[in-house]
Design a protein around this motif. Structure first.
Motif, short mmCIF file in Angstrom:
data_model
loop_
_atom_site.label_atom_id
_atom_site.label_comp_id
_atom_site.label_asym_id
_atom_site.label_seq_id
_atom_site.Cartn_x
_atom_site.Cartn_y
_atom_site.Cartn_z
N GLU A 79 6.19 9.11 -0.07
CA GLU A 79 8.02 8.46 -0.63
C GLU A 79 8.55 9.27 -1.20
O GLU A 79 7.44 9.89 -2.48
CB GLU A 79 7.67 7.63 -1.49
CG GLU A 79 9.04 6.62 -1.81
CD GLU A 79 8.83 5.73 -3.25
OE1 GLU A 79 10.49 4.62 -3.12
OE2 GLU A 79 8.00 4.96 -2.79
N PHE A 115 15.03 14.07 2.43
CA PHE A 115 13.56 14.44 2.19
C PHE A 115 12.69 15.92 2.43
O PHE A 115 11.99 15.84 1.14
CB PHE A 115 12.75 13.71 3.63
CG PHE A 115 11.29 13.02 3.36
CD1 PHE A 115 11.26 11.94 2.30
CD2 PHE A 115 10.41 13.89 3.48
CE1 PHE A 115 9.91 11.57 2.43
CE2 PHE A 115 8.96 13.54 3.59
CZ PHE A 115 8.74 12.50 2.59
N HIS A 174 7.43 8.60 6.47
CA HIS A 174 8.49 8.96 5.41
C HIS A 174 9.14 7.82 4.47
O HIS A 174 10.30 7.03 5.82
CB HIS A 174 8.92 10.32 6.48
CG HIS A 174 8.15 11.45 6.38
ND1 HIS A 174 7.59 11.03 7.51
CD2 HIS A 174 7.43 12.32 6.12
CE1 HIS A 174 6.54 12.49 8.09
NE2 HIS A 174 6.97 13.00 7.35
N ARG A 221 10.75 16.74 -1.15
CA ARG A 221 9.65 16.82 -0.81
C ARG A 221 8.85 18.64 -1.14
O ARG A 221 8.21 17.94 -2.47
CB ARG A 221 8.99 16.74 0.81
CG ARG A 221 7.32 16.35 0.66
CD ARG A 221 7.30 16.94 2.02
NE ARG A 221 7.40 17.34 2.97
CZ ARG A 221 7.28 18.92 3.18
NH1 ARG A 221 5.77 19.26 2.56
NH2 ARG A 221 7.25 20.09 4.03
N ILE A 279 12.26 7.19 2.23
CA ILE A 279 13.42 7.66 0.53
C ILE A 279 13.30 7.38 0.09
O ILE A 279 13.74 5.47 0.33
CB ILE A 279 14.91 8.00 0.98
CG1 ILE A 279 14.78 9.49 2.19
CG2 ILE A 279 16.13 8.68 -0.27
CD1 ILE A 279 15.38 10.28 2.50
#
Length: 120
Positions: free
Chosen positions: A110, A78, A13, A82, A15
Motif C-alpha cells: 500500500e 503508485f 498493489h 513508492r 493506493i
C-alpha cells in the motif's frame, strides 16, 4: 480423478487515501475500490472484495478475465509515491485463488496519497 489446483502468485498493489470522512483503498490489479471509517477498515473491506471477486471468477470459470488493471494514472501515482517512500519494495507471493480472505490483506503493498485521483 485427481484434483487440479489453480494457483497464482504476485503482489497486490493498493493506493490508500482519505476522501472526506472515509478512507479509500484501491486495488490496482483489479481496479477494485473499497472504503472504510479507518485505513484498516478500508483495507479489510478491500481484502473481502478481492476474495469475493476472485472466488466468483473461479466459480464461473472466468478467472482468465479477472485481471482488469486500473487506469495508468493510478499506476503512475503508485510508482511515484513508492519511489519516494519505500527505498526497497517488499514483495509478498500469495496464492490468491486458494487462500483465506485474511491472507489477501497481508499481501497488499500500500501507498497513501493526500489528493484524490480522477480518471484521465
Amino acid at each position: 480423478m485427481p484434483t487440479i489446483k489453480k494457483e497464482v502468485g504476485g503482489t497486490i498493489h493498493v493506493i490508500g487515501y482519505k476522501e472526506g470522512d472515509h478512507f479509500i483503498a484501491h486495488c490496482l490489479e483489479f481496479d477494485l475500490v473499497s472504503e472504510g471509517t479507518s485505513p484498516e477498515k478500508a483495507k479489510d473491506n478491500l481484502a473481502d472484495l478481492i476474495f469475493s471477486y476472485l472466488q466468483f471468477a473461479m466459480e464461473k470459470n472466468i478467472a482468465q478475465f479477472a485481471y482488469h488493471p486500473a487506469p495508468k494514472v493510478y499506476w503512475d501515482k503508485f510508482e511515484e509515491i513508492r519511489r519516494k517512500k519505500i527505498p526497497k519494495p517488499q514483495f509478498i507471493d500469495p496464492t490468491l485463488l486458494k487462500i483465506r480472505r485474511n491472507q489477501i490483506k497481508d499481501s497488499m503493498q500500500e501507498v497513501k496519497i493526500k489528493e484524490t485521483l480522477t480518471h484521465a
